[in-house]
Design an enzyme around this catalytic site. Structure first.
Site, PDB file in Angstrom:
ATOM      1  N   GLU A 129      -9.401   3.560   2.004  1.00  0.00           N
ATOM      2  CA  GLU A 129      -8.859   3.663   0.638  1.00  0.00           C
ATOM      3  C   GLU A 129      -7.767   2.628   0.364  1.00  0.00           C
ATOM      4  OE1 GLU A 129      -7.735   5.309   3.140  1.00  0.00           O
ATOM      5  OE2 GLU A 129      -5.616   4.912   2.891  1.00  0.00           O
ATOM      6  N   LYS A 171       0.855  -1.200   0.000  1.00  0.00           N
ATOM      7  CA  LYS A 171       0.000   0.000   0.000  1.00  0.00           C
ATOM      8  C   LYS A 171       0.887   1.245   0.000  1.00  0.00           C
ATOM      9  CE  LYS A 171      -3.279   2.552   2.994  1.00  0.00           C
ATOM     10  NZ  LYS A 171      -4.145   2.501   4.185  1.00  0.00           N
ATOM     11  N   LYS A 223     -10.391  12.645   8.083  1.00  0.00           N
ATOM     12  CA  LYS A 223      -9.930  12.207   9.407  1.00  0.00           C
ATOM     13  C   LYS A 223      -9.920  13.400  10.369  1.00  0.00           C
ATOM     14  CE  LYS A 223      -6.763   8.468   8.115  1.00  0.00           C
ATOM     15  NZ  LYS A 223      -7.452   7.397   8.836  1.00  0.00           N
ATOM     16  N   ASP A 239       1.444   6.221   5.658  1.00  0.00           N
ATOM     17  CA  ASP A 239       0.493   5.288   5.061  1.00  0.00           C
ATOM     18  C   ASP A 239       1.034   4.599   3.794  1.00  0.00           C
ATOM     19  OD1 ASP A 239      -1.884   4.066   5.655  1.00  0.00           O
ATOM     20  OD2 ASP A 239      -3.103   5.446   4.468  1.00  0.00           O
ATOM     21  N   ASP A 250      -2.696  10.093   3.833  1.00  0.00           N
ATOM     22  CA  ASP A 250      -4.090   9.696   3.962  1.00  0.00           C
ATOM     23  C   ASP A 250      -4.845  10.720   4.802  1.00  0.00           C
ATOM     24  OD1 ASP A 250      -6.511   8.433   4.127  1.00  0.00           O
ATOM     25  OD2 ASP A 250      -5.818   6.768   5.386  1.00  0.00           O
ATOM     26  N   ASP A 260     -12.223   6.843   3.580  1.00  0.00           N
ATOM     27  CA  ASP A 260     -11.037   6.624   4.421  1.00  0.00           C
ATOM     28  C   ASP A 260     -10.595   5.165   4.391  1.00  0.00           C
ATOM     29  OD1 ASP A 260      -8.984   7.247   6.092  1.00  0.00           O
ATOM     30  OD2 ASP A 260     -10.195   7.366   7.919  1.00  0.00           O
ATOM     31  N   ARG A 314      -7.602  -0.602   0.994  1.00  0.00           N
ATOM     32  CA  ARG A 314      -8.122  -1.829   0.380  1.00  0.00           C
ATOM     33  C   ARG A 314      -8.515  -1.566  -1.081  1.00  0.00           C
ATOM     34  NH1 ARG A 314     -12.617  -2.227   4.900  1.00  0.00           N
ATOM     35  NH2 ARG A 314     -10.857  -1.293   5.976  1.00  0.00           N
TER      36      ARG A 314
HETATM   37  N1  BES Z   1      -4.434   4.487   6.921  1.00  0.00           N
HETATM   38  C1  BES Z   1      -5.522   4.118   7.717  1.00  0.00           C
HETATM   39  C2  BES Z   1      -5.194   3.081   8.783  1.00  0.00           C
HETATM   40  C3  BES Z   1      -4.162   3.479   9.813  1.00  0.00           C
HETATM   41  C4  BES Z   1      -4.560   3.900  11.061  1.00  0.00           C
HETATM   42  C5  BES Z   1      -2.830   3.369   9.529  1.00  0.00           C
HETATM   43  C6  BES Z   1      -3.620   4.239  11.994  1.00  0.00           C
HETATM   44  C7  BES Z   1      -1.878   3.698  10.478  1.00  0.00           C
HETATM   45  C8  BES Z   1      -2.277   4.121  11.724  1.00  0.00           C
HETATM   46  C9  BES Z   1      -6.644   3.550   6.841  1.00  0.00           C
HETATM   47  O1  BES Z   1      -6.686   4.004   5.536  1.00  0.00           O
HETATM   48  C10 BES Z   1      -7.924   3.912   7.474  1.00  0.00           C
HETATM   49  O2  BES Z   1      -8.192   5.071   7.584  1.00  0.00           O
HETATM   50  N2  BES Z   1      -8.671   2.932   7.883  1.00  0.00           N
HETATM   51  C11 BES Z   1      -9.925   3.141   8.517  1.00  0.00           C
HETATM   52  C12 BES Z   1     -10.876   2.069   8.026  1.00  0.00           C
HETATM   53  C13 BES Z   1     -12.298   2.333   8.372  1.00  0.00           C
HETATM   54  C14 BES Z   1     -12.819   3.542   7.634  1.00  0.00           C
HETATM   55  C15 BES Z   1     -13.106   1.094   8.026  1.00  0.00           C
HETATM   56  C16 BES Z   1      -9.716   3.009  10.020  1.00  0.00           C
HETATM   57  O3  BES Z   1      -8.885   2.215  10.452  1.00  0.00           O
HETATM   58  O4  BES Z   1     -10.371   3.735  10.762  1.00  0.00           O
HETATM   59 ZN    ZN Z   2      -4.846   4.622   4.752  1.00  0.00          ZN
HETATM   60 ZN    ZN Z   3      -7.780   5.829   5.314  1.00  0.00          ZN
END
Ligand code: BES
Ligand code: ZN
Ligand code: ZN
Length: 510
Positions: free
Chosen positions: A358, A274, A286, A297, A279, A356, A360
Site C-alpha cells: 500500500e 509515507k 499480515k 509505517d 499497516d 499489503d 507505493r
Molecule cells: N510496511 C510494509 C514494509 C515494512 C516491512 C516496513 C517491515 C517495516 C518493516 C509494506 O507496506 C509491506 O507490507 N510491503 C510488502 C510488499 C510486498 C507485498 C510486495 C512486504 O515487504 O512484504
Molecule cells: Zn506499509
Molecule cells: Zn504493507
C-alpha cells in the site's frame, strides 16, 4: 535541552563531570585529554583507572577526582574503538553512552571540552572540528531521548539532563556557536520523528499527524494545506483513496510549503513521506507476529516532519515543500481488494495484487501531485516501503534508488557524512516487466524477486522524467531492536538528518 558555553582557561574549568574520548589500544591519548592530564588533571594521569580503560565502543568509565580537587569532580572516559576503524557514527554513540551515564548518576549539567574533539584521525573533508562537534552533540542529545509520554509510573526513570556545557579555553567564534545550534535543531527534528513513530497507532492517527504538522507550520510560518479524503478523491487521487477506504479513521494528504521571502517562485525541493499510521496489510492481511511494530509505517512522514522542524528552527533560506499522504491500511468492509483496479492522479491505472503493498500506492498519487503542483527542482520520497530492503541490506542501512545517478551518489555521501548509511540499488527499465498487468497499466507488485527495486520501479512510473527524483527505503533503518547509543530501542528518526542536509546542501548540479 540547553547548550551552555563555559569559556575559561583550563585551570579554571568547573564541572560536575567532563567527557573525554579514548581510542582502543592507542599509544597516545587525543590532544584534549593529553593537555588535561598535564596540569589540572594530574590526579587522573596517576590513576590506575586510565590504563584500565580499554576504549572499546560503548565502554564508559567514571573517574572521581580526589576530594580536595574543587574544579572538575569527575572525568567520564568514553570508548571509540580502534582509531583505524574510526567513523563518525562511533563518536555519536560514544557521546551518547557517556551522557547517559551522567544522567544515570543524576548529573544535570555534564560538560564536554571542545578540545576533546581535536586530533581525530579521519581524512575526509567532513571531519572538521565543526563536524565533530555537531556529531558529538547530536549523539549526546539524541541518545538521551526517551519516550515516556504514555507512562504514568515514572519512579524508576532517572532524572533528566538539563543542559550540556561546552567547555572552551577561548571564545569559540560564530561558526562553532552556529554548529551547536544546528545540532540542537536537528535533534529537535529527530526527537519529533521518533516520538511520532514510536507512539501507538491509536494516538498517532492521520488526524494527529495533521495536527502536528499544523503546529509546526504555525510555529515557523510554513504554508499548510490539509486535504481530506473527499477532496483528495475529487482531485483524482484514486489510488490513495483505494488504500484509505478500508479504514474508519479519517485520512489526509498534508501539504507543507516553506517559502521564505524571495523564494516564493522558486521550484522547491519536495519531500514526500509515507504516512501509513498502521499497516495491517489490508485484505492481504499480515501474519500476527510482531504486527504491533507496524505502527512504525509512518516513519517516512515523521522524518519529513522532523526535517521541517530542523528547517524551521534554523530558518533555512530555501523553498522546501513536504507532502504526507496519511491513512491506515485496514481490512474493513469497504476495503480495497486484490484484483481491483484504480485510476491514479497521473491518469495511469493500477491493478491491485497485494493490498499489503500500500505504501507505493499512497506515494504514487503524492509524487504525481507534487510534480503537478510544484514543478519541483527535486523530489525525494522516504518510506518504510519493503521488507525486501531489510533482506537485501539489513537493519542499519537504507536503500536509495532514483532516476539520476549523480543524485543517488550525492545522497549516499550526504548520509555517510552524518552517519546515515544508504546503499544504491539499480532501476533499469527491464524491471518493469514484473509489473505488467493484463487488465491495467501496471500491477502494484511483481513476484517475490527484487522486491525493493520493484517497489521503486512502480514509483518511477509516476515521476516525470525531467524531475530529479530519489526514493529512500527505510524499512530497516527506521526501527532498532537494540540500543545503539545514538538511538535507544524503538524508533530511530533515521532520515531526518539526511533530508535536512539535502535541503541545506543540494546544489542542483548532480
Ligand atoms: N510496511 C510494509 C514494509 C515494512 C516491512 C516496513 C517491515 C517495516 C518493516 C509494506 O507496506 C509491506 O507490507 N510491503 C510488502 C510488499 C510486498 C507485498 C510486495 C512486504 O515487504 O512484504
Ligand atoms: Zn506499509
Ligand atoms: Zn504493507
Amino acid at each position: 535541552m540547553q547548550i551552555e558555553w563555559r569559556i575559561a582557561p583550563r585551570n579554571e574549568w568547573r564541572a560536575d563531570a567532563l567527557v573525554f574520548f579514548v581510542f582502543e589500544k592507542s599509544n597516545e591519548y587525543l590532544p584534549g585529554l593529553r593537555g588535561f592530564l598535564e596540569d589540572v588533571g594530574k590526579w587522573l594521569a596517576v590513576s590506575a583507572a586510565l590504563p584500565d580503560f580499554q576504549g572499546k565502543p560503548s565502554e564508559v568509565a567514571v573517574v572521581y577526582a580526589p576530594a580536595c580537587d574543587a574544579g572538575v569532580q569527575r572525568v567520564i572516559l568514553a570508548g571509540l574503538g580502534p582509531a583505524e576503524k574510526f567513523e563518525i557514527e562511533k563518536l555519536k554513540n560514544a557521546a551518547a553512552f557517556a551522557l547517559r551515564k551522567c544522567r544515570d548518576m543524576g548529573i544535570n549539567k555534564p560538560g564536554i571540552p571542545v578540545s576533546a574533539l581535536e586530533g581525530f584521525p579521519c581524512e575526509s573533508s567532513s571531519c572538521t572540528i565543526e563536524s565533530l562537534l555537531r556529531e558529538g552533540l547530536t549523539g549526546a542529545m539524541a541518545g538521551l531521548h526517551r519516550f515516556n509520554a504514555m507512562k504514568t509510573k515514572n519512579s524508576d526513570v532517572p532524572q533528566s539532563t538539563e543542559s550540556i556545557l561546552l567547555v572552551c579555553d577561548a571564545e569559540p567564534g560564530p561558526v562553532l556557536r552556529e554548529t551547536a545550534a544546528l545540532a540542537q535543531a536537528e535533534v529537535a527534528g529527530i526527537v519529533l520523528a521518533r516520538d511520532l513513530t514510536i507512539s501507538p497507532a491509536n494516538r498517532v492517527t492521520p488526524g494527529f499527524i495533521a495536527e502536528t504538522a499544523s503546529e509546526i507550520a504555525a510555529k515557523y510560518g510554513f504554508q499548510i494545506e490539509i486535504i481530506d479524503l473527499d477532496s483528495a478523491r475529487s482531485m483524482g487521487m484514486g489510488v490513495f483513496d483505494a488504500v484509505a477506504k478500508g479504514s474508519s479513521e479519517p485520512a489526509f494528504v498534508i501539504v507543507l510549503d516553506h517559502a521564505p521571502p524571495g523564494t516564493e517562485n522558486d521550484p522547491p525541493i519536495v519531500f514526500i513521506g509515507k504516512g501509513i499510521t498502521f499497516d495491517t496489510g489490508g485484505i492481504s492481511l499480515k501474519p500476527r507476529d510482531k504486527l504491533e511494530e507496524m505502527k512504525q509505517d509512518m516513519a517516512g512522514a515523521a522524518s519529513v516532519l522532523g526535517a521541517f522542524e530542523a528547517i524551521g528552527r534554523t530558518g533555512l533560506v530555501r523553498r522546501v515543500a513536504g507532502i504526507l499522504p496519511c491513512t491506515e491500511n485496514m481490512p474493513g468492509g469497504r476495503a480495497y481488494k486484490p484484483g481491483d483496479v484504480f485510476r491514479s492522479y497521473s491518469g495511469q491505472t493500477v491493478e491491485i495484487i497485494s493490498t499489503d503493498a500500500e505504501g507505493r500506492l499512497v506515494l504514487c498519487d503524492a509524487l504525481a501531485y507534487a510534480a503537478d503542483r510544484f514543478k519541483p527542482a527535486l523530489m525525494v520520497d522516504i518510506a518504510t516501503l519493503t521488507g525486501a530492503s531489510i533482506i537485501a541490506l539489513g537493519r542499519d542501512v537504507a536503500a536509495v534508488l532514483g532516476n539520476c545517478e549523480g543524485l543517488v551518489r550525492s545522497i549516499q555521501q550526504i548520509g555517510a557524512s552524518i552517519g546515515e548509511r544508504f546503499w544504491p540499488l539499480p532501476l533499469w527499465d527491464s524491471y518493469f516487466e514484473a509489473l505488467k498487468s493484463d487488465v491495467a497499466d501496471m500491477k502494484n507488485v511483481g513476484d517475490r524477486s527484487a522486491g525493493a527495486i520493484i517497489g521503486a520501479m512502480f514509483l518511477k512510473q509516476f515521476v516525470p522524467k525531467e524531475i530529479p527524483w530519489a526514493h529512500l527505503d527505510i524499512a530497516g533503518a527506521a526501527w532498532t531492536d537494540k540500543d545503539t547509543g545514538f538511538s535507544p530501542k524503538g524508533a530511530t528518526g533515521f532520515g531526518v538528518r539526511t533530508l535536512f542536509e539535502i535541503a541545506r546542501r543540494w546544489t542542483g548540479k548532480d
